[in-house]
Design an enzyme around this catalytic site. Structure first.
Site, short mmCIF file in Angstrom:
data_model
loop_
_atom_site.label_atom_id
_atom_site.label_comp_id
_atom_site.label_asym_id
_atom_site.label_seq_id
_atom_site.Cartn_x
_atom_site.Cartn_y
_atom_site.Cartn_z
N ASN A 170 40.85 -21.63 34.57
CA ASN A 170 39.49 -21.32 34.95
C ASN A 170 38.72 -20.81 33.75
O ASN A 170 39.26 -20.07 32.92
CB ASN A 170 39.49 -20.25 36.05
N GLY A 172 34.98 -19.01 33.48
CA GLY A 172 33.80 -18.60 34.24
C GLY A 172 33.10 -17.44 33.54
O GLY A 172 33.71 -16.75 32.72
N ILE A 173 31.85 -17.27 33.89
CA ILE A 173 31.10 -16.13 33.34
C ILE A 173 31.18 -14.99 34.36
O ILE A 173 30.79 -15.17 35.52
CB ILE A 173 29.64 -16.50 33.05
N TYR A 174 31.72 -13.89 33.94
CA TYR A 174 31.82 -12.72 34.80
C TYR A 174 31.29 -11.52 34.03
O TYR A 174 31.41 -11.47 32.81
CB TYR A 174 33.28 -12.47 35.23
N ARG A 175 30.72 -10.56 34.74
CA ARG A 175 30.23 -9.39 34.03
C ARG A 175 31.38 -8.44 33.76
O ARG A 175 32.23 -8.19 34.64
CB ARG A 175 29.10 -8.71 34.80
N HIS A 192 35.10 -16.71 44.14
CA HIS A 192 35.09 -17.20 42.76
C HIS A 192 36.52 -17.46 42.30
O HIS A 192 37.47 -16.82 42.75
CB HIS A 192 34.44 -16.18 41.83
N GLU A 234 36.57 -26.75 33.21
CA GLU A 234 35.23 -26.54 32.66
C GLU A 234 35.13 -27.08 31.24
O GLU A 234 34.05 -27.51 30.81
CB GLU A 234 34.87 -25.05 32.67
N GLU A 282 21.31 -6.94 38.31
CA GLU A 282 21.81 -8.31 38.51
C GLU A 282 20.69 -9.33 38.67
O GLU A 282 19.51 -8.98 38.71
CB GLU A 282 22.73 -8.35 39.75
#
Lengths: 484, 74
Positions: A170, A172-175, A192, A234, A282
């Protein structure tokens, strides 16, 4: 700036893209001394007011961080997105949408591997005395954030239960909230991919190692935020969509990472542990709450020489978040809808990650657009995000809000809406009934067709099409020429 | 002078995580509250870090940390 498509395809790193942006007048260097707070935020917000033309900004004189560089707004305007796609500045949002939609699924991924010893990302390596506050020129993104956030990290991980499967990796963009010199929390939700992997690792008691990539190939930043299927890589997507090769290497903890990223932080999940995280300003334009989130311990950091820390301003829109993910939120919904309904002509889900979406459709019969709307709600992104849907006819450009308002004004009856109560909702939607549960709204702003007795009005038909588009551009060019 | 009282939950005992230097002199200090995990830089505007003027809307109740939900429960 000749041959923009080839120039875009030759990008392999953030540095390449910044160079392209600078050549096009779309990146500036901020060399005046600036305090981390509130200076960086103020400048980033001021830039993002211009959603069409904002430049990327590279800071190289942040007080207390001598010699360190920070980039914001790399994807912060439609002009920057256009250049990434090999199109000129001034390309319309509608044209960019069809550029992306046209690339969907028709290209092959080109993935190559670079030995770790030759990968730029590993030029410098730290395995002890790691202090993220020292390595990264961090700053508080919004004033009541709970700490210093990494807002534009592409986080790579392998499926803890199927670690050899390339597709199930995976990205992904996560904070990420820094929680002490060598720790950070990661915010995600069960739906997610990362949430799924964390829960699987904790359930089975197996390790979950991740690699946090910062300052990446600008195509990956776009596609790591795109909702695609769990078993689709991705990396492959980014390569196919850019029509260009992507160079991977291995992180020290065995994960496929981009070979040309600026910085990679290697870390391991602390199984079962949770730490207070948030709030964070956010994308809906409001703060998330304080929650207890999974925590990761940093095991090593690799970076290029003189790395550029890339971050994002996110908050009440427009912000870079909206231009970064807007079109790539819209295009998959369009592609998925057209598999069932080729009558769909465009999807605009630019608003707050698709909390409001506008879909244009060739209306086959009275009420047909509502059927299409219900299908949209069952697309992977629609399940959680598509809250308000406005359905318009194919003669309305969903990217032109003046046209959308015309459709609302002239083709909508107040009782021709649908409210679907108690549906799933993104937890950070501030209007939700309770976090994670809310109502959906479908407004049918399409024309009246049989068997509806009213029928469509006799419309004025002003000239449209390529000729008018070209004339409009020419008028704009003449206007700009008069100024220069 | 740098205070070790948390601007968010008013607990004392914040730890120093990093100091920024410019030409050899310390220009700011990053602190972190071990009670509520708030972290801040002592050079930030008072409305973000000074408990006397910071908005109560963003306070954390150090006596009731159980109220904050845990994400990703099995």
């Amino acid at each position: 700036m000749n041959d923009l498509p080839n120039r875009a395809r030759s990008i392999s790193s953030l540095r390449d893209f910044l160079e392209l942006l600078e050549d096009a007048g779309q990146a500036i260097t901020w060399s005046d001394a600036v305090m981390p707070e509130p200076g960086v935020r103020n400048i980033a917000v001021a830039a993002s007011r211009d959603a069409n033309g904002a430049p990327a900004i590279v800071f190289d004189n942040i007080t207390g961080y001598p010699g360190k560089r920070l980039a914001v707004g790399v994807h912060g305007s439609w002009d920057n997105i256009a250049l990434l796609l090999g199109r000129p500045k001034g390309t319309t949002i509608r044209e960019l949408f069809f550029e992306i939609a046209g690339r969907w699924g028709d290209q092959e991924a080109q993935i190559s591997y670079v030995p770790e010893a030759q990968a730029p990302v590993h030029e410098c390596r730290l395995e002890q005395d790691i202090n993220l506050y020292d390595i990264l020129p961090v700053y508080r993104i919004n004033e009541y954030d709970g700490g210093f956030y990494i807002g534009k990290a592409s986080v790579a991980s392998r499926d803890p239960l199927d670690p050899d499967n390339f597709g199930k990796q995976n990205v992904g963009i996560y904070r990420l909230q820094i929680q002490g010199p060598d720790s950070f929390t990661l915010m995600t939700i069960p739906s997610h991919d990362m949430g799924r992997q964390i829960m699987a690792a904790e359930r089975e008691g197996v390790p979950l190692k991740i690699a946090v990539m910062l300052g990446n190939h600008p195509g990956l930043a776009v596609f790591a935020a795109t909702p695609i299927g769990y078993e689709e890589s991705e990396y492959s997507y980014a390569s196919a969509m850019m029509g260009a090769p992507i160079r991977l290497t291995k992180s020290g903890n065995g994960i496929d990472i981009l070979a040309d990223s600026e910085i990679v932080i290697e870390a391991e999940l602390q199984l079962g542990e949770r730490e207070l995280e948030g709030p964070f300003g956010e994308f809906p334009g409001s703060y998330s709450g304080v929650r207890k989130a999974p925590i990761f311990k940093v095991t090593a950091v690799s970076h290029r020489r003189d790395p550029i820390f890339e971050n994002i301003y996110i908050g009440r829109g427009w912000t870079e978040h909206d231009t970064l993910i807007g079109l790539h939120t819209s295009a998959p919904i369009y592609a998925q809808l057209r598999q069932s309904f080729p009558e769909v002509t465009a999807v605009n889900a630019l608003y707050q990650h698709g909390l409001t979406g506008i879909i244009s459709v060739k209306n086959r019969m009275a009420g047909f657009a509502k059927t299409v709307a219900l299908r949209a709600l069952s697309t992977p992104h629609g399940v959680m995000y598509l809250k308000n849907l406005i359905m318009v006819d194919a003669d309305v450009d969903p990217f032109d809000l003046n046209q959308v308002m015309w459709a609302l004004s002239t083709r909508t009856r107040a009782d021709d809406i649908i409210v679907l109560p108690n549906m799933p909702a993104v937890p950070i939607d501030p209007s939700a009934v309770i976090p994670g549960k809310g109502h959906r709204l479908i407004i049918d702003a399409t024309s009246y067709l049989p068997p509806d007795p009213v029928g469509e009005a006799h419309l004025v038909t002003p000239p449209t099409g390529d000729e008018i588009d070209a004339l409009s551009k020419r008028i704009r060019e003449m206007q700009l020429g008069a100024l220069s | 002078m740098t205070t070790t009282v948390c601007g968010r939950c008013k607990s004392s005992g914040a730890v120093t995580d990093h100091q920024g230097r410019q030409d050899g002199a310390v220009v700011w200090t990053i602190l972190r509250c071990p009670t509520c995990n708030f972290s801040w830089r002592d050079s930030e505007p008072a409305r973000a870090i000074d408990p006397a003027v910071r908005s109560a809307d963003f306070a954390v109740d150090a006596g009731d940390l159980q109220r904050y939900p845990k994400i990703l429960q099995q």
